[in-house]
Design a protein around this motif. Sequence first.
Motif, mmCIF file in Angstrom:
data_model
loop_
_atom_site.group_PDB
_atom_site.id
_atom_site.type_symbol
_atom_site.label_atom_id
_atom_site.label_comp_id
_atom_site.label_asym_id
_atom_site.label_seq_id
_atom_site.Cartn_x
_atom_site.Cartn_y
_atom_site.Cartn_z
ATOM 1 N N VAL A 49 5.685 -28.382 -7.485
ATOM 2 C CA VAL A 49 6.356 -27.266 -8.144
ATOM 3 C C VAL A 49 7.191 -26.431 -7.180
ATOM 4 N N ASP A 50 6.998 -26.627 -5.869
ATOM 5 C CA ASP A 50 7.712 -25.827 -4.874
ATOM 6 C C ASP A 50 8.627 -26.702 -4.026
ATOM 7 N N TRP A 51 9.825 -26.197 -3.794
ATOM 8 C CA TRP A 51 10.751 -26.843 -2.872
ATOM 9 C C TRP A 51 10.279 -26.572 -1.447
ATOM 10 N N VAL A 52 10.437 -27.548 -0.557
ATOM 11 C CA VAL A 52 10.094 -27.379 0.855
ATOM 12 C C VAL A 52 11.245 -27.888 1.708
ATOM 13 N N ALA A 53 11.316 -27.395 2.944
ATOM 14 C CA ALA A 53 12.372 -27.826 3.861
ATOM 15 C C ALA A 53 12.225 -29.318 4.149
ATOM 16 N N LEU A 54 13.352 -30.003 4.204
ATOM 17 C CA LEU A 54 13.375 -31.437 4.496
ATOM 18 C C LEU A 54 13.688 -31.614 5.974
ATOM 19 N N ASN A 55 12.977 -32.526 6.624
ATOM 20 C CA ASN A 55 13.172 -32.791 8.037
ATOM 21 C C ASN A 55 13.899 -34.107 8.256
ATOM 22 N N ASP A 56 14.631 -34.179 9.359
ATOM 23 C CA ASP A 56 15.273 -35.425 9.755
ATOM 24 C C ASP A 56 14.193 -36.485 9.959
ATOM 25 N N GLY A 57 14.419 -37.676 9.465
ATOM 26 C CA GLY A 57 13.452 -38.766 9.590
ATOM 27 C C GLY A 57 12.462 -38.847 8.443
ATOM 28 N N ALA A 58 12.519 -37.907 7.509
ATOM 29 C CA ALA A 58 11.588 -37.904 6.373
ATOM 30 C C ALA A 58 11.974 -38.968 5.358
ATOM 31 N N GLY A 59 10.989 -39.457 4.640
ATOM 32 C CA GLY A 59 11.229 -40.387 3.550
ATOM 33 C C GLY A 59 11.451 -39.632 2.252
ATOM 34 N N LEU A 60 12.239 -40.221 1.371
ATOM 35 C CA LEU A 60 12.434 -39.699 0.020
ATOM 36 C C LEU A 60 11.932 -40.763 -0.943
ATOM 37 N N TYR A 61 11.202 -40.316 -1.959
ATOM 38 C CA TYR A 61 10.470 -41.231 -2.814
ATOM 39 C C TYR A 61 10.866 -41.074 -4.273
ATOM 40 N N ASP A 62 10.448 -42.059 -5.055
ATOM 41 C CA ASP A 62 10.681 -42.036 -6.490
ATOM 42 C C ASP A 62 10.216 -40.698 -7.058
ATOM 43 N N ARG A 63 11.049 -40.062 -7.873
ATOM 44 C CA ARG A 63 10.814 -38.774 -8.529
ATOM 45 C C ARG A 63 11.038 -37.569 -7.627
ATOM 46 N N ASP A 64 11.495 -37.747 -6.376
ATOM 47 C CA ASP A 64 11.859 -36.617 -5.518
ATOM 48 C C ASP A 64 13.250 -36.123 -5.896
ATOM 49 N N ARG A 65 13.517 -34.860 -5.567
ATOM 50 C CA ARG A 65 14.858 -34.283 -5.726
ATOM 51 C C ARG A 65 15.238 -33.636 -4.397
ATOM 52 N N LEU A 66 16.509 -33.703 -4.051
ATOM 53 C CA LEU A 66 17.019 -33.136 -2.806
ATOM 54 C C LEU A 66 18.117 -32.149 -3.161
ATOM 55 N N ARG A 67 18.149 -31.013 -2.452
ATOM 56 C CA ARG A 67 19.237 -30.054 -2.656
ATOM 57 C C ARG A 67 19.728 -29.560 -1.307
ATOM 58 N N THR A 68 21.039 -29.368 -1.235
ATOM 59 C CA THR A 68 21.655 -28.806 -0.038
ATOM 60 C C THR A 68 22.256 -27.451 -0.412
ATOM 61 N N PHE A 69 22.327 -26.575 0.569
ATOM 62 C CA PHE A 69 22.879 -25.243 0.351
ATOM 63 C C PHE A 69 24.271 -25.151 0.983
ATOM 64 N N LYS A 70 24.887 -24.003 0.882
ATOM 65 C CA LYS A 70 26.230 -23.767 1.418
ATOM 66 C C LYS A 70 26.285 -24.185 2.890
ATOM 67 N N GLY A 71 27.241 -25.041 3.230
ATOM 68 C CA GLY A 71 27.435 -25.493 4.596
ATOM 69 C C GLY A 71 26.459 -26.575 5.048
ATOM 70 N N ALA A 72 25.546 -27.013 4.188
ATOM 71 C CA ALA A 72 24.530 -28.005 4.564
ATOM 72 C C ALA A 72 24.950 -29.412 4.129
ATOM 73 N N TRP A 73 24.319 -30.409 4.737
ATOM 74 C CA TRP A 73 24.583 -31.820 4.395
ATOM 75 C C TRP A 73 23.370 -32.650 4.806
ATOM 76 N N ALA A 74 23.287 -33.853 4.247
ATOM 77 C CA ALA A 74 22.233 -34.794 4.630
ATOM 78 C C ALA A 74 22.808 -36.201 4.599
ATOM 79 N N ARG A 75 22.430 -37.006 5.577
ATOM 80 C CA ARG A 75 22.840 -38.419 5.625
ATOM 81 C C ARG A 75 21.608 -39.258 5.314
ATOM 82 N N LEU A 76 21.718 -40.129 4.305
ATOM 83 C CA LEU A 76 20.589 -40.914 3.822
ATOM 84 C C LEU A 76 20.847 -42.407 3.955
ATOM 85 N N ALA A 77 19.828 -43.132 4.371
ATOM 86 C CA ALA A 77 19.848 -44.596 4.340
ATOM 87 C C ALA A 77 18.996 -44.994 3.140
ATOM 88 N N ILE A 78 19.642 -45.593 2.160
ATOM 89 C CA ILE A 78 18.961 -45.991 0.929
ATOM 90 C C ILE A 78 18.399 -47.400 1.108
#
Length: 133
Positions: A49-78
């Motif tokens: 129920v709570d959003w948490v900070a995402l770290n470099d090297g973290a995995g993203l899993y089925d049913r996860d959601r990612l959000r970026t804020f102003k000036g932010a970005w993320a590079r993902l290997a799918i």
Amino acid sequence: MRLPGAWVFMALLTASCHDAPEAAPAARERIALVQGLGGKVDVLRGGAVDWVALNDGAGLYDRDRLRTFKGAWARLAIEGGSALRVGEETMIAFGGGVTVERGVVEGELAAGLRLRTPALEAETVTSRAIEFR
């Protein structure tokens, strides 16, 4: 008269009253791996129920959601070979592919990745460069 059995029972009862660590969530399929990020990027884990900070090297899993804020970005290997760059003020969801809920995503799609936006659904047959807004 000493009752050793009573002490064992009492020790077990006391141990069961303390906060136990949460059981590990059921194994979920990893969809992506974070390979770089800048600025404030959060993840909402599937079932949380709570959003948490995402770290470099973290995995993203089925049913996860990612959000970026102003000036932010993320590079993902799918998984499967695709690479995405998630731009600022963007929200994406994982499950049955990648859903761009708002914002900008660009990158290289490998064959077989399903990508959705509120207005479009596409599944790649061959590798190609894309940009969705």
